[in-house]
Scaffold this motif. Structure first.
Motif, PDB file in Angstrom:
ATOM      1  N   GLU B 305       0.810  -1.103  -0.048  1.00 14.86           N
ATOM      2  CA  GLU B 305       0.025  -0.086  -0.029  1.00 14.86           C
ATOM      3  C   GLU B 305       0.970   1.211  -0.024  1.00 14.86           C
ATOM      4  O   GLU B 305       1.878   1.291   0.526  1.00 14.86           O
ATOM      5  CB  GLU B 305      -0.906   0.126   1.132  1.00 14.86           C
ATOM      6  CG  GLU B 305      -1.965   0.924   1.080  1.00 14.86           C
ATOM      7  CD  GLU B 305      -2.914   0.944   2.407  1.00 14.86           C
ATOM      8  OE1 GLU B 305      -3.538   1.898   2.710  1.00 14.86           O
ATOM      9  OE2 GLU B 305      -2.744  -0.167   3.095  1.00 14.86           O
TER      10      GLU B 305
ATOM     11  N   PHE C  15      10.404  -2.212  -5.448  1.00 16.97           N
ATOM     12  CA  PHE C  15       9.012  -2.470  -5.869  1.00 16.97           C
ATOM     13  C   PHE C  15       8.968  -2.944  -7.308  1.00 16.97           C
ATOM     14  O   PHE C  15       9.373  -2.183  -8.229  1.00 16.97           O
ATOM     15  CB  PHE C  15       8.484  -1.278  -5.725  1.00 16.97           C
ATOM     16  CG  PHE C  15       8.346  -0.419  -4.400  1.00 16.97           C
ATOM     17  CD1 PHE C  15       7.707  -0.810  -3.414  1.00 16.97           C
ATOM     18  CD2 PHE C  15       9.024   0.762  -4.349  1.00 16.97           C
ATOM     19  CE1 PHE C  15       7.353  -0.214  -2.321  1.00 16.97           C
ATOM     20  CE2 PHE C  15       9.109   1.273  -3.290  1.00 16.97           C
ATOM     21  CZ  PHE C  15       8.328   0.922  -2.182  1.00 16.97           C
ATOM     22  N   ALA C  42      13.373   9.673  -7.146  1.00 18.25           N
ATOM     23  CA  ALA C  42      14.777   9.287  -6.788  1.00 18.25           C
ATOM     24  C   ALA C  42      14.614   8.517  -5.577  1.00 18.25           C
ATOM     25  O   ALA C  42      15.704   7.519  -5.418  1.00 18.25           O
ATOM     26  CB  ALA C  42      15.754  10.513  -6.489  1.00 18.25           C
ATOM     27  N   GLN C  87       4.264  13.937   2.312  1.00 17.29           N
ATOM     28  CA  GLN C  87       4.290  14.828   0.989  1.00 17.29           C
ATOM     29  C   GLN C  87       3.153  15.391   0.744  1.00 17.29           C
ATOM     30  O   GLN C  87       2.916  16.331   0.316  1.00 17.29           O
ATOM     31  CB  GLN C  87       5.031  13.956   0.026  1.00 17.29           C
ATOM     32  CG  GLN C  87       5.229  14.681  -1.216  1.00 17.29           C
ATOM     33  CD  GLN C  87       5.956  13.904  -2.214  1.00 17.29           C
ATOM     34  OE1 GLN C  87       6.579  13.010  -2.050  1.00 17.29           O
ATOM     35  NE2 GLN C  87       6.179  14.298  -3.576  1.00 17.29           N
TER      36      GLN C  87
HETATM   37  N1  LIG Z   1       4.291   1.507  -2.736  1.00 16.07           N
HETATM   38  C1  LIG Z   1       4.994   1.575  -3.882  1.00 16.07           C
HETATM   39  N2  LIG Z   1       4.623   0.611  -4.810  1.00 16.07           N
HETATM   40  C2  LIG Z   1       5.366   0.534  -6.183  1.00 16.07           C
HETATM   41  N3  LIG Z   1       6.269   1.524  -6.318  1.00 16.07           N
HETATM   42  C3  LIG Z   1       6.613   2.568  -5.521  1.00 16.07           C
HETATM   43  C4  LIG Z   1       5.981   2.635  -4.290  1.00 16.07           C
HETATM   44  N4  LIG Z   1       6.548   3.546  -3.361  1.00 16.07           N
HETATM   45  C5  LIG Z   1       7.335   4.176  -4.314  1.00 16.07           C
HETATM   46  N5  LIG Z   1       7.327   3.573  -5.680  1.00 16.07           N
HETATM   47  C6  LIG Z   1       8.526   3.818  -6.837  1.00 16.07           C
HETATM   48  O1  LIG Z   1       9.701   4.195  -6.067  1.00 16.07           O
HETATM   49  C7  LIG Z   1      10.609   5.207  -6.819  1.00 16.07           C
HETATM   50  C8  LIG Z   1      10.947   6.141  -5.772  1.00 16.07           C
HETATM   51  O2  LIG Z   1       9.763   6.813  -5.191  1.00 16.07           O
HETATM   52  P1  LIG Z   1       9.696   7.853  -4.055  1.00 16.07           P
HETATM   53  O3  LIG Z   1       8.508   8.315  -3.819  1.00 16.07           O
HETATM   54  O4  LIG Z   1      10.403   7.359  -3.123  1.00 16.07           O
HETATM   55  O5  LIG Z   1      10.411   9.007  -4.826  1.00 16.07           O
HETATM   56  P2  LIG Z   1      10.637  10.670  -4.392  1.00 16.07           P
HETATM   57  O6  LIG Z   1      12.365  10.537  -4.447  1.00 16.07           O
HETATM   58  O7  LIG Z   1      10.124  10.887  -3.188  1.00 16.07           O
HETATM   59  O8  LIG Z   1       9.959  11.357  -5.757  1.00 16.07           O
HETATM   60  P3  LIG Z   1       9.205  12.693  -5.581  1.00 16.07           P
HETATM   61  O9  LIG Z   1      10.141  13.730  -5.563  1.00 16.07           O
HETATM   62  O10 LIG Z   1       8.368  12.866  -6.802  1.00 16.07           O
HETATM   63  O11 LIG Z   1       8.308  12.694  -4.332  1.00 16.07           O
HETATM   64  C9  LIG Z   1       9.264   5.397  -7.718  1.00 16.07           C
HETATM   65  O12 LIG Z   1       9.767   4.977  -8.936  1.00 16.07           O
HETATM   66  C10 LIG Z   1       8.134   5.245  -7.327  1.00 16.07           C
HETATM   67  O13 LIG Z   1       7.239   4.781  -8.552  1.00 16.07           O
END
Ligand SMILES: Nc1ncnc2c1ncn2[C@@H]1O[C@H](COP(=O)(O)OP(=O)(O)OP(=O)(O)O)[C@@H](O)[C@H]1O
Ligand SMILES: [Mg+2]
Lengths: 366, 307, 258
Positions: B305, C15, C42, C87
């Protein structure tokens, strides 16, 4: 206004108290004692609905098998207060167990609560909609077992159910018998009413106290956003389990009262439609709002009677015959109510803004 | 007669029906994330509509299979309309509502359909007239009837057609895109509302066929038949991995076989303590075990989730 | 240098086909404001989710205050002193601002079922104390006048502040903020910056994810950069800003220059 609000509140409580005290006599005198009986049932439904409200309304867990806990309480009472066990197992029980009500009700509450925790433990980590289906499944399993556990050992007496259940006794007086008090004959249904009323008030009190506590806040937090609740340090599994167990406990008490009141239990009273009816009470009145849930329970408990008295003659005058029998009309209305309430009034009939205004008033006073 | 083979055959027949109904659950779930509680009632409406139509067609003197086909051809559009209407009236307004709302609505819709059916068709059981050849053939020491063969074959053909539709056609692509991410699909020009409507209509058509099969198989239909059937089919969908078409088919067949074997052997297994009237309990046990130990099902992907 | 407050080593998280975190190690010292930046996707939020127990890591461990952190068990992590914001704001919508903060106190309170029902003196005291502290926290973040408003009726900037107050209610040693300035206008951002400075002044350690480069560079003592799940740089802002790998990672997305 110059009236002290505290005094006003006290006056209100006294007035409601008097009204509740004379209610069975007024209703009995004006409409007959069968209506007092209906009010007794309404009280049972209030307890049930408040129990389910902890699970669905506060914690946001959709439990579709809630009636199973009612069944557990009812069957436990039935087994311990009827000759059934003595007849079915003469080698084990020389006589009917005949437990007193003050022992059976808490035991029923405990066992139902235990069932709640047992069923909850493996399932509460499931997503909301899966939980709904699994609880529905559990409810059906319990009903199927009640229906079939008459062979090879006759525990539940199967579809015939258990008969000759003794009414609750208080101070040596069985509540289904009239009692002469200060020269006034008080009928049994009235005595049951006061007994149920006392327990209902207790349940309401417990609910109110829990709502305004650390636990009540944790439940609502889980309902509103489980992820955020976990990040806030709430042990969501334990807190949900507590909601499940407490809700089941109330169901168990109501079940025991039901068995003693009816004198008879059978699996028919514990089907899915019953679970859904209690859910309707919670949803219609206003999920999470105690006053709303009470309103919902009262309305829906009176609905079948209203339909019997209103819809049947109405159909007869309009169509010359009864097209829809009151029972399916009732269910039809339940279904429509669920759809309509979710669409246009998801917070239920009782305006939840009330609580908001309360909060605002409280803030100004501080 | 070989009881084991016989129960497997019965299980396959039952499982084919479950699979058809499970597909309806799984398609809707895949796209909307919603358990369409009312789907079982659509099956029931299919069965009763077909029976009524068949009752009207029998006096025409047409051959039995043609009469049944006629009933089916009337039941399918009726169910499609019902499915379409349910989605439009009950679910569409709640797309962005809190998560409990559509679920509670679904329960409400289910009760409404059931009670309307009761008012229309009454509380009685309706029997399916003996219009289809029922002579048993010998097969590996067990008996299989023409009807059973027809059910299995029809279900297989429909499932193949569905797979073709979803994987090979424009509409199927739109469905998959919507299931993947409705917002993105909309941006790419997919009419998401239409896709959702279509999904309900398609699922309801399969439900209509399944309804006729159930009625033919048990020779009986009833306004309350949809509830248990729907629950079992949902179990099948979960068992296979909800949202996954192949999973629904596999789950349906498996559940059918498990249930038949359980009904056949439960007495022996429990030393006579539990009889075959507990067979409905099995589906629930399967459901609970799957959800607790492998909620993603046999063929589903495990997804965390999003936080 | 004493042992760091938080020390993550070799954290990996996957993931399906996406490697959201690849062998990420970093150390945060007590009392500093530590920035975590990187392009979209990232892995910044994923790192937060692992750190706060919402996701379990495939590999790696985290030590907090010298003790291993119970990864995967959010309420225990909150208990040892890590709190966060989200976020995309996650408040308890039906509750008032005050109640939201009171929920944050949950793990520091003891009242059980019986205490709540009987409203024992201890429970009463605890409840009064909780309410007083919640008001104090709302005052601290500057929204006490909104205490009885429903959370969803607050302005965007105030909702962010409320989330911070709720996180502070758990009495964290480390406060993790996930893009707190996202969607804020210049005035609101300046106010947020002042608030974070105040937190630092009061001795709290802050871990900050932020896309607003000016804010990060101006506020943080040290900054780590994630790209495709890997830590590609970690240093004081002035050095990170000039790091060619960082510039390459950001090229075409946004400038690193403040
Ligand atoms: N629960 C999940 N299931 C599948 N993929 C996920 C999940 N959570 C994150 N991801 C994937 O992991 C990668 C990193 O996501 P993350 O949200 O940590 O990035 P972020 O650095 O916080 O980006 P942003 O600046 O857009 O918030 C992305 O490709 C995202 O699609
Ligand atoms: Mg992020």
């Amino acid at each position: 206004m110059s009236v002290d609000p505290k005094l006003k509140a006290r006056l209100g409580v006294v007035l409601i108290g008097v009204a509740l005290a004379v209610l069975p006599f007024v209703v009995g005198a004006s409409f007959g004692n069968s209506w007092v009986r209906i009010i007794d049932f309404a009280l049972l439904y209030i307890m049930l609905a408040l129990g389910l409200n902890i699970v669905v309304g506060f914690a946001g867990l959709l439990d579709l098998g809630y009636i199973a806990f009612y069944a557990v309480g009812a069957y436990l009472y039935a087994l311990l207060s009827s000759p059934h066990l003595a007849i079915a197992f003469p080698q084990v029980f020389a006589a009917a167990p005949g437990w007193p009500v003050w022992a059976v009700l808490p035991l029923g509450a405990l066992v139902a609560g235990l069932f709640g925790v047992l069923l909850g433990a493996p399932t509460l980590k499931l997503r909301g909609d899966y939980l709904a289906i699994v609880t529905l499944g559990f409810g059906e399993i319990i009903r199927i077992f009640l229906n079939n556990l008459n062979a090879p050992a006759n525990i539940t007496n199967g579809p015939q159910g258990i008969n000759n259940i003794a009414a609750a006794q208080i101070g040596g007086h069985a509540l289904n018998r009239p009692l002469e008090l200060f020269g006034v004959m008080v009928p049994g249904v009235h005595l049951q009413y006061y007994f149920f009323l006392a327990l209902t008030l207790l349940v309401i009190f417990v609910c109110l106290r829990l709502q305004d506590s650390r636990l009540g806040r944790a439940w609502v937090a889980i309902r509103e956003d489980e992820v955020a609740a976990r990040a806030c340090g709430i042990n969501t599994r334990n807190v949900k389990l507590l909601a499940f167990g407490l809700g089941a406990t109330f169901g168990g008490v109501a079940g025991g009262l039901f068995a003693g009141f009816q004198g008879f239990v059978s699996p028919e009273s514990f089907g899915l439609l019953e679970s859904i009816m209690v859910l309707c009470m919670v949803v219609l009145g206003g999920m999470g709002n105690i006053a709303g849930v009470i309103l919902g329970a009262v309305l829906l408990a009176l609905l079948p009677e209203a339909l019997r008295w209103g819809a049947v003659p109405l159909q007869q005058t309009l169509f010359g015959k009864v097209l829809i029998d009151p029972e399916s009309l009732r269910l039809l209305l339940f279904g429509i109510a669920l759809v309509v309430v979710m669409r246009w009034r998801p917070a239920g009939l009782w305006p939840s803004a009330l609580r908001k205004r309360e909060l605002a008033a409280h803030g100004e006073a501080a | 007669m070989d009881i084991f083979i016989q129960q497997i055959i019965n299980g396959l027949v039952l499982g084919s029906i479950y699979a058809l109904v499970a597909l309806g659950y799984t398609m809707v779930y895949g796209i909307l994330g919603l358990i369409n509680f009312a789907h079982g009632e659509v099956v029931m409406i299919g069965a009763l509509t077909a029976l009524t139509a068949i009752g009207l067609l029998v006096p025409s003197g047409l051959p039995g299979p043609v009469v049944v086909l006629g009933g089916l051809l009337i039941a399918i559009p009726v169910c499609m309309t019902v499915g379409f209407t349910i989605e439009r009236i009950a679910y569409r307004p709640l797309r962005n509502a809190p998560r409990l709302a559509p679920l509670i609505t679904a329960i409400g819709v289910s009760i409404v359909l059931q009670q309307l059916a009761m008012i229309g068709w009454g509380r009685n059981y309706h029997t399916f007239p003996p219009l289809l050849p029922a002579a048993p053939h010998q097969f590996l020491g067990a008996a299989i009837t023409d009807l059973q063969i027809i059910i299995i074959a029809t279900a297989a053909a429909l499932m193949a057609a569905l797979v073709w539709l979803v994987t090979r056609t424009r509409l199927g692509r739109a469905m998959r895109a919507t299931a993947e991410n409705p917002a993105v699909a909309r941006l790419m020009g997919v009419d998401v509302d239409r896709v959702i409507s279509f999904t309900f209509v398609l699922g309801s058509a399969l439900a209509a066929v399944a309804g006729v099969m159930v009625a033919a198989n048990y020779s009986i239909a009833h306004y309350a038949m949809g509830f248990m059937l729907g629950l079992k089919a949902f179990t099948a969908a979960v068992l296979g991995g909800i949202g996954n078409l192949g999973g629904a088919m596999l789950g349906g067949l498996l559940l059918g076989i498990i249930e038949s074997l359980a009904a056949g052997y439960i007495g022996d297994l429990t030393g006579g303590f539990l009889g075959s009237h507990y067979k409905d309990v099995f589906a629930f046990f399967v459901l609970i075990l799957v959800l607790v130990f492998r909620p993603s099902g046999l063929m589903g992907e495990k997804v965390a989730e999003r936080a | 240098m004493s042992t760091p407050l938080l020390e993550a080593s070799g954290i990996s998280k996957r993931f399906g086909g996406v490697q959201a975190l690849r062998d990420v190690s970093l150390a945060i010292r007590a009392g500093e404001v530590y920035g975590l930046i990187g392009p979209n996707g990232a892995g910044k939020t994923s790192f937060f989710n692992v750190l706060t127990g919402l996701y379990s890591a495939d590999q790696g461990e985290v030590r907090f205050n010298g003790q291993p952190l119970p990864l995967g068990v959010p309420h225990r992590i909150a208990g040892v002193g890590i709190a966060r914001t989200f976020q995309n704001i996650r408040l308890f919508g039906a509750m008032s601002a005050l109640e939201n903060v009171m929920v944050g106190r949950h793990i520091r309170l003891r009242t059980g079922v019986l205490g709540a029902i009987l409203r024992t003196p201890a429970a009463r005291r605890e409840e009064a104390d909780t309410e007083a502290r919640a008001h104090a926290l709302l005052r601290y973040v500057g929204i006490d006048r909104l205490a009885n408003q429903q959370a969803t009726h607050l302005s965007y900037g105030d909702q962010r502040r409320l989330e911070i107050a709720r996180a502070l209610a758990t009495e964290p040693k480390l406060l993790a903020l996930d893009e707190p300035a996202a969607g804020m206008n210049a005035t609101e951002t300046a106010g947020l910056r002042a608030l974070i400075e105040k937190l630092r002044g009061d001795g709290l350690t802050v871990l900050l994810i932020e896309h607003d480069v000016k804010l990060v560079m101006g506020l943080c003592d040290r900054v780590a950069v994630l790209d495709y799940g890997e830590k590609i740089a970690e240093d004081v802002p002035d050095v990170v800003r000039r790091d060619p790998r960082v510039i390459a990672a950001y090229l075409g997305t946004e400038a690193v220059d403040a």
